[in-house]
Design a protein around this motif. Structure first.
Motif, PDB file in Angstrom:
ATOM      1  N   GLY A 132       1.016  -1.241  -0.041  1.00  0.00           N
ATOM      2  CA  GLY A 132       0.081  -0.535   0.321  1.00  0.00           C
ATOM      3  C   GLY A 132       0.982   1.316  -0.078  1.00  0.00           C
ATOM      4  N   MET A 133       0.116   2.397   0.586  1.00  0.00           N
ATOM      5  CA  MET A 133       1.400   3.846   0.282  1.00  0.00           C
ATOM      6  C   MET A 133       2.373   3.844   1.479  1.00  0.00           C
ATOM      7  N   ASN A 134       1.820   2.961   2.636  1.00  0.00           N
ATOM      8  CA  ASN A 134       2.563   3.132   3.004  1.00  0.00           C
ATOM      9  C   ASN A 134       3.251   2.440   3.973  1.00  0.00           C
ATOM     10  N   ARG A 135       4.367   1.668   3.448  1.00  0.00           N
ATOM     11  CA  ARG A 135       4.552   0.203   3.363  1.00  0.00           C
ATOM     12  C   ARG A 135       5.136   0.379   4.109  1.00  0.00           C
ATOM     13  N   PRO A 136       5.953  -0.091   5.281  1.00  0.00           N
ATOM     14  CA  PRO A 136       6.727  -0.230   6.141  1.00  0.00           C
ATOM     15  C   PRO A 136       7.739  -0.278   5.590  1.00  0.00           C
ATOM     16  N   MET A 137       9.106   0.178   6.919  1.00  0.00           N
ATOM     17  CA  MET A 137      10.376   0.050   6.292  1.00  0.00           C
ATOM     18  C   MET A 137      10.811  -0.587   7.543  1.00  0.00           C
ATOM     19  N   MET A 138      11.764  -1.748   7.615  1.00  0.00           N
ATOM     20  CA  MET A 138      12.745  -2.064   8.422  1.00  0.00           C
ATOM     21  C   MET A 138      13.848  -1.491   8.303  1.00  0.00           C
ATOM     22  N   LEU A 139      14.478  -2.212   9.521  1.00  0.00           N
ATOM     23  CA  LEU A 139      16.283  -2.285   9.718  1.00  0.00           C
ATOM     24  C   LEU A 139      16.421  -3.397  10.134  1.00  0.00           C
ATOM     25  N   LEU A 140      17.361  -4.652   8.705  1.00  0.00           N
ATOM     26  CA  LEU A 140      18.157  -5.752   9.094  1.00  0.00           C
ATOM     27  C   LEU A 140      19.795  -5.402   9.547  1.00  0.00           C
ATOM     28  N   ILE A 141      19.738  -5.745  10.410  1.00  0.00           N
ATOM     29  CA  ILE A 141      21.217  -6.362  11.394  1.00  0.00           C
ATOM     30  C   ILE A 141      22.020  -7.372  10.982  1.00  0.00           C
ATOM     31  N   GLY A 142      22.209  -7.549  10.260  1.00  0.00           N
ATOM     32  CA  GLY A 142      23.074  -9.059   9.375  1.00  0.00           C
ATOM     33  C   GLY A 142      22.101  -9.372   8.195  1.00  0.00           C
ATOM     34  N   LEU A 143      22.435 -10.319   8.124  1.00  0.00           N
ATOM     35  CA  LEU A 143      21.933 -11.110   6.498  1.00  0.00           C
ATOM     36  C   LEU A 143      21.013 -12.587   6.699  1.00  0.00           C
ATOM     37  N   ASP A 144      19.982 -12.487   6.686  1.00  0.00           N
ATOM     38  CA  ASP A 144      19.188 -13.209   6.818  1.00  0.00           C
ATOM     39  C   ASP A 144      18.284 -13.697   5.875  1.00  0.00           C
ATOM     40  N   ARG A 145      18.515 -14.893   4.586  1.00  0.00           N
ATOM     41  CA  ARG A 145      18.313 -14.847   3.157  1.00  0.00           C
ATOM     42  C   ARG A 145      16.493 -15.124   3.410  1.00  0.00           C
ATOM     43  N   TYR A 146      16.549 -15.900   4.711  1.00  0.00           N
ATOM     44  CA  TYR A 146      15.025 -16.262   4.754  1.00  0.00           C
ATOM     45  C   TYR A 146      14.111 -14.797   4.796  1.00  0.00           C
ATOM     46  N   VAL A 147      14.915 -13.719   5.373  1.00  0.00           N
ATOM     47  CA  VAL A 147      13.845 -12.574   6.718  1.00  0.00           C
ATOM     48  C   VAL A 147      14.873 -11.536   4.700  1.00  0.00           C
ATOM     49  N   LEU A 148      15.325 -12.190   4.543  1.00  0.00           N
ATOM     50  CA  LEU A 148      15.120 -11.012   3.018  1.00  0.00           C
ATOM     51  C   LEU A 148      14.130 -11.051   1.935  1.00  0.00           C
ATOM     52  N   ASP A 149      13.920 -12.714   1.657  1.00  0.00           N
ATOM     53  CA  ASP A 149      12.964 -12.808   0.753  1.00  0.00           C
ATOM     54  C   ASP A 149      11.803 -12.920   1.216  1.00  0.00           C
ATOM     55  N   ALA A 150      11.028 -12.869   2.489  1.00  0.00           N
ATOM     56  CA  ALA A 150       9.796 -12.683   3.258  1.00  0.00           C
ATOM     57  C   ALA A 150       9.171 -11.250   2.817  1.00  0.00           C
ATOM     58  N   CYS A 151      10.509  -9.795   3.146  1.00  0.00           N
ATOM     59  CA  CYS A 151      10.223  -8.714   2.854  1.00  0.00           C
ATOM     60  C   CYS A 151      10.307  -8.146   1.528  1.00  0.00           C
ATOM     61  N   GLY A 152      10.842  -8.668   0.668  1.00  0.00           N
ATOM     62  CA  GLY A 152       9.839  -8.987  -0.742  1.00  0.00           C
ATOM     63  C   GLY A 152       8.390  -9.220  -0.565  1.00  0.00           C
ATOM     64  N   ARG A 153       8.038 -10.158  -0.636  1.00  0.00           N
ATOM     65  CA  ARG A 153       7.406 -10.496  -0.567  1.00  0.00           C
ATOM     66  C   ARG A 153       5.800 -10.532   0.240  1.00  0.00           C
ATOM     67  N   LEU A 154       6.043  -9.755   1.428  1.00  0.00           N
ATOM     68  CA  LEU A 154       5.123  -8.913   2.657  1.00  0.00           C
ATOM     69  C   LEU A 154       5.447  -7.360   2.327  1.00  0.00           C
ATOM     70  N   GLY A 155       5.976  -7.049   0.780  1.00  0.00           N
ATOM     71  CA  GLY A 155       5.899  -5.704   0.970  1.00  0.00           C
ATOM     72  C   GLY A 155       6.566  -4.376   1.683  1.00  0.00           C
ATOM     73  N   VAL A 156       7.556  -4.848   2.370  1.00  0.00           N
ATOM     74  CA  VAL A 156       8.355  -3.943   3.268  1.00  0.00           C
ATOM     75  C   VAL A 156       9.559  -3.762   2.778  1.00  0.00           C
ATOM     76  N   ASP A 157       9.952  -2.790   3.060  1.00  0.00           N
ATOM     77  CA  ASP A 157      11.569  -2.195   2.184  1.00  0.00           C
ATOM     78  C   ASP A 157      11.719  -2.345   3.703  1.00  0.00           C
ATOM     79  N   ALA A 158      13.004  -2.937   3.135  1.00  0.00           N
ATOM     80  CA  ALA A 158      14.371  -3.192   4.109  1.00  0.00           C
ATOM     81  C   ALA A 158      15.229  -2.668   3.512  1.00  0.00           C
ATOM     82  N   VAL A 159      16.426  -1.904   4.487  1.00  0.00           N
ATOM     83  CA  VAL A 159      17.772  -1.549   4.987  1.00  0.00           C
ATOM     84  C   VAL A 159      18.959  -2.574   5.413  1.00  0.00           C
ATOM     85  N   ALA A 160      19.503  -3.105   4.727  1.00  0.00           N
ATOM     86  CA  ALA A 160      20.541  -4.772   5.349  1.00  0.00           C
ATOM     87  C   ALA A 160      21.732  -4.465   5.640  1.00  0.00           C
ATOM     88  N   VAL A 161      21.696  -3.975   6.786  1.00  0.00           N
ATOM     89  CA  VAL A 161      23.553  -3.233   7.588  1.00  0.00           C
ATOM     90  C   VAL A 161      24.095  -4.986   7.334  1.00  0.00           C
TER      91      VAL A 161
END
Length: 445
Positions: free
Chosen positions: A3-32
């Motif tokens: 939707g218009m107000n997509r949530p924004m998440m900060l990810l610390i470290g990389l988890d392949r399944y969390v990254l994939d879920a962000c894409g499927r759920l429409g979550v904007d993610a910044v991964a450090v």
């Protein structure tokens, strides 16, 4: 979550399944992520995730300065999340500083410090080992005493059974301390825990708004410590909640009570337990506020239809959820693949492993050229992993042994620490090349 107000998440470290879920759920993610992850080169970052590199993603200063350099100084994040065991407290501190949803720092500490964790659980009346802090393992000397024996000695904020040993008396403790002192281990504060006999069980699940909404129970074929000490590949399997309801009935009260005592509100957890077959008692061992390692995610998804990566994202954002649990019939289990010391030349591919009977999934974790030790130092180290689905536990045992033997027969490892003659002999036998001493003969034509 689109939707218009997509949530924004900060990810610390990389988890392949969390990254994939962000894409499927429409979550904007910044991964450090840090230098270790970059140098490893295994984890790919999908296009829908904004990557930010820093020296060490477990260091709040490194993360914050990297975010500022990347233009996120004034950006508002809805939540911060990590699957990295060693980054949990740093992630909590960062979330507090950034004013977004995160694990409470005090709770994060309880899920990292093994002594504080057991003290809190024991105070709640839950069976657990006694423990004592060894403030500086390098300074353990002649006057040291062991409060109980045998004891398991390990880093107080460690993971993956690394630097973990059983000592039977004060003499063995002092000897172990001398070894760590000579090695100049980075870990200095250790904990001595009362040795708990029995079978080692696991509970992997989801807690949402303070309620355990799902967990799957499992067991190790042998304890993590004994597998590391013997060099035997680690093996796991999941209990069926219908056919093995007795196990869930025994473990359930401990799982729920321990998470409540530790103050878990939202997140994915990995708990280890001890089951005494003679008394039927289940005791608490330890708990992490992140998904389990190895093929825990795959086993849980396969057996219970629960995606722990998606659950981690939803929990971080405070999304109240009810997992669509669907129990798959049969036995789901996994095994590490066997290895030999030397330099890895080649091994069977994950694709080829997946063609074998009963193999549901496989991963190869180490590339050619990797130096393979005589024994891996922790459960986070392995050449590869394979997951099985079989009609019974007996067939799982059979398939595991067959697959291990099949893999080992095809494993090509260059010997190390041998004279050059032996390497030439190995090359002739393996690659058909002799590297003989060739004489130059001029062409007389």
């Amino acid at each position: 979550m689109s939707g218009m107000n997509r949530p924004m998440m900060l990810l610390i470290g990389l988890d392949r399944y969390v990254l994939d879920a962000c894409g499927r759920l429409g979550v904007d993610a910044v991964a450090v992520y840090g230098a270790g992850t970059r140098d490893n080169g295994l984890q790919e970052i999908p296009d829908h995730v904004r990557p930010v590199f820093c020296d060490d993603h477990r260091n709040p200063e490194a993360v914050l300065t990297a975010l500022h350099r990347a233009g996120f100084a004034g950006r508002r994040f809805d939540a911060v999340q990590t699957t990295d065991e060693w980054a949990l407290v740093a992630t909590s501190v960062l979330g507090t500083a950034l004013g977004c949803r995160t694990v409470d720092p005090g709770t994060a500490v309880l899920f990292r410090d093994k002594h504080l964790q057991k003290e809190r659980v024991r105070a709640a009346g839950i069976p657990a080992a006694r423990s004592a802090v060894l403030e500086d393992i390098h300074l353990v000397g002649e006057g040291a005493r062991l409060p109980f024996a045998p004891a398991v000695v390990k880093p107080i904020t460690g993971a993956g059974t690394s630097l973990t040993s059983v000592v039977n008396d004060a003499t063995e403790l002092r000897r172990l301390a001398s070894v760590y002192r000579d090695q100049r281990t980075a870990n200095r504060t250790f904990v001595a825990e009362e040795f708990m006999p029995g079978q080692e069980w696991t509970a992997d699940g989801v807690v949402s708004h303070g309620e355990v909404i799902f967990y799957g129970l499992g067991e190790y074929a042998s304890s993590c410590l004994s597998a590391i000490e013997s060099g035997t590949p680690l093996r796991m399997r999941k209990f069926d909640p219908d056919a093995e309801r007795w196990a869930y009935d025994l473990a359930g009260p401990v799982v729920h009570a321990a998470l409540a005592a530790l103050g878990a509100t939202d997140g994915v957890f990995h708990m280890e337990l001890f089951h005494d077959p003679d008394s039927g008692r289940v005791a608490f061992s330890e708990c992490a506020l992140r998904r389990g390692g190895a093929l825990t995610h795959e086993e849980i998804h396969c057996k219970f239809n629960v995606d722990l990566g998606e659950a981690a994202v939803r929990c971080a954002l405070g999304d109240r959820q009810v997992p669509d649990v669907k129990v798959r019939p049969g036995t789901v289990g996994s095994s590490y693949l066997p290895s030999r010391p030397g330099i890895l030349l080649s091994c069977s591919s994950a694709e080829r492993l997946r063609e074998l009977p009963a193999v549901e999934f496989a991963r190869i974790d180490l590339p050619p050229g990797t130096v393979l030790p005589s024994a891996f130092s922790g459960t986070s180290k392995r050449i590869g992993q394979v997951m099985f689905v079989t009609p019974s536990t007996e067939e799982l045992d059979q398939r595991v042994e067959e697959t291990r033997s099949w893999f080992l027969e095809r494993l090509q490892v260059i010997p190390r620490d041998v004279v050059t003659r032996r390497l030439r002999e190995w090359t002739r036998a393996t690659a058909g090349a002799g590297y003989a001493d060739i004489l130059y003969v001029p062409d007389q034509a």
